[in-house]
Design a protein around this motif. Sequence first.
Motif, PDB file in Angstrom:
ATOM      1  N   ALA A 109       8.059  -3.927   2.106  1.00  0.00           N
ATOM      2  CA  ALA A 109       6.872  -2.695   2.455  1.00  0.00           C
ATOM      3  C   ALA A 109       6.003  -2.809   1.514  1.00  0.00           C
ATOM      4  N   ASN A 110       5.922  -3.164   0.184  1.00  0.00           N
ATOM      5  CA  ASN A 110       4.717  -3.106  -0.534  1.00  0.00           C
ATOM      6  C   ASN A 110       3.828  -4.536  -0.190  1.00  0.00           C
ATOM      7  N   HIS A 111       4.421  -5.663   0.188  1.00  0.00           N
ATOM      8  CA  HIS A 111       3.705  -6.702   0.636  1.00  0.00           C
ATOM      9  C   HIS A 111       2.989  -6.504   1.967  1.00  0.00           C
ATOM     10  N   LEU A 112       3.686  -5.743   3.018  1.00  0.00           N
ATOM     11  CA  LEU A 112       2.981  -5.385   4.087  1.00  0.00           C
ATOM     12  C   LEU A 112       1.479  -4.475   3.739  1.00  0.00           C
ATOM     13  N   SER A 113       1.858  -3.783   2.904  1.00  0.00           N
ATOM     14  CA  SER A 113       0.665  -2.790   2.432  1.00  0.00           C
ATOM     15  C   SER A 113      -0.592  -3.519   1.743  1.00  0.00           C
ATOM     16  N   THR A 114      -0.404  -4.874   1.682  1.00  0.00           N
ATOM     17  CA  THR A 114      -1.478  -5.874   1.039  1.00  0.00           C
ATOM     18  C   THR A 114      -1.961  -6.705   2.001  1.00  0.00           C
ATOM     19  N   ILE A 115      -1.517  -6.548   3.420  1.00  0.00           N
ATOM     20  CA  ILE A 115      -2.255  -7.214   4.379  1.00  0.00           C
ATOM     21  C   ILE A 115      -3.373  -6.359   5.158  1.00  0.00           C
ATOM     22  N   LEU A 168      14.089  -4.491  -0.549  1.00  0.00           N
ATOM     23  CA  LEU A 168      13.479  -3.967   0.422  1.00  0.00           C
ATOM     24  C   LEU A 168      12.029  -3.557   0.108  1.00  0.00           C
ATOM     25  N   SER A 169      11.771  -2.956  -0.960  1.00  0.00           N
ATOM     26  CA  SER A 169      10.444  -2.493  -1.634  1.00  0.00           C
ATOM     27  C   SER A 169       9.584  -3.608  -1.726  1.00  0.00           C
ATOM     28  N   ASP A 170       9.796  -4.779  -1.906  1.00  0.00           N
ATOM     29  CA  ASP A 170       9.175  -5.994  -1.931  1.00  0.00           C
ATOM     30  C   ASP A 170       8.356  -6.041  -0.687  1.00  0.00           C
ATOM     31  N   SER A 173       9.833   1.902  -3.771  1.00  0.00           N
ATOM     32  CA  SER A 173      10.642   1.546  -5.096  1.00  0.00           C
ATOM     33  C   SER A 173      12.140   1.486  -4.328  1.00  0.00           C
ATOM     34  N   ASP A 174      12.431   0.511  -3.350  1.00  0.00           N
ATOM     35  CA  ASP A 174      13.663   0.451  -2.774  1.00  0.00           C
ATOM     36  C   ASP A 174      14.519  -0.712  -3.228  1.00  0.00           C
ATOM     37  N   THR A 175      15.545  -0.770  -3.571  1.00  0.00           N
ATOM     38  CA  THR A 175      16.170  -1.700  -4.467  1.00  0.00           C
ATOM     39  C   THR A 175      17.213  -2.374  -3.527  1.00  0.00           C
TER      40      THR A 175
END
Length: 458
Positions: free
Chosen positions: A307-313, A303-305, A6-8
């Motif tokens: 980081a989170n997107h990379l975790s769904t690959i 930024l959190s988007d 959660s980094d905005t």
Amino acid sequence: MARDVSDTTPLSGRDELVGWIEAGCKPADQHRIGTEHEKVPFYRADRAPVPYEGRDGVGGIRHLLEGMRDTLGWEPILDGEHIIGLADGVGGGAISLEPGGQFELSGAPLQTIHETHDELIGHFAALTPIAEKLGIEFLSLGMSPKWTLAETPVMPKSRYTIMAGYMPKVGTRGLDMMFRTCTVQANYDFSSEADMVKKLRVSIALQPLATALFANSPFKDGRLTGSLSERAVIWRDTDNARAGMLPFVFEDGMGYERYVDYALAVPMYFVKRGERYHDVAGADFRDLMAGSFAPLPGETAVLSDWANHLSTIFPEVRLKRFLEMRGADAGPMPLLVALPALFTGLLYSASSLDAAWDLVKTWTAAERETMWAQVPSRGLDTTIAGRSLRDVGREVLKIARAGLAERAFRDAQGRDETMHLDVLDAILAGRTEAERLIALFKGPWGESVDPSFEQCVY
């Protein structure tokens, strides 16, 4: 991943995406090893799966987490009102849940394999008394052997609800992957872009060897599947837009930018704002960056988007701010330590990394893809460039042993880290866990998987 970021901080362009990954670079003396493993809980009394809230007055997954919270003093991770994990704010480890209740330890970043071993022992020392009071044990298999998808419980995690709705649209086995498989994974640092690329190439090329060595999921729905690693079969038809052997990694010009372009082309699952997960499955991250995001008008990327997107690959090796080895089935405790030992020996010694690259660099993309396709069923009999993986494995273990010996980290008894590879030598000289289990199923077990609930437990 134990906790979504959660980094905005606003994102304005592709360079920032590259920079976020590049910021993971560390000097070699700061390189660490992270080990993660998943395990399937079941009720000892009747070999039934364990729901989140339990059943018939007996506690469930929530109670396991609460017991570990009280024992370890770790911070609870919440999804709404539900505890879904724990975070160690001091050491950096975490406990999390997979969609079907698989109980995961995401280990702290550690310097040595001896520490990895001790961490694992400590985890089970804390967990076992809590589980015993609830009548719960844990399977040491790469896939739940008996229950159907309909019989498998669902954990109250918002991101998994979104994924479960999207998976059937892009493959036939995504729900099996989510709810029924277990892996052991090892994570590694890099010191530069060139170091990242070399480690990524070596580790991707050798993931099918890891699949063969650690094969431990021959059962599904109470029967043999015909595969040594059904988990690996499942990954071949989960979501091919975000999985696989990443052939572009071996092409000229590979670096952070090339991986970023790959990741940008992978459809999104969700956008998290505050504590809410918004279902945007199938949407394009580039539209979110451009401010033209139809699923959530007016939203732009932070930024959190990313980081989170990379975790769904989910490729066989994943790049974030470190590299994740993702090709192995979970297995008995010695194998949970052997996986990080293997790749530590290969990746954290310059001479061993060079030797491993010399071994794999002439393999073609077609040969790597064929190997990946065949290894779930053929295991160590799979061939690459005219050699069996059993033969390749012997050479790879020799390289890894040299790398671990060079590191010269010793335990209290004076033993170096090579001791943790002994179990892999035994597999190469004999048979994998999956082959052992198949022989038991066809023989003493009388074609029943029920004995696995007695003999394949931690």
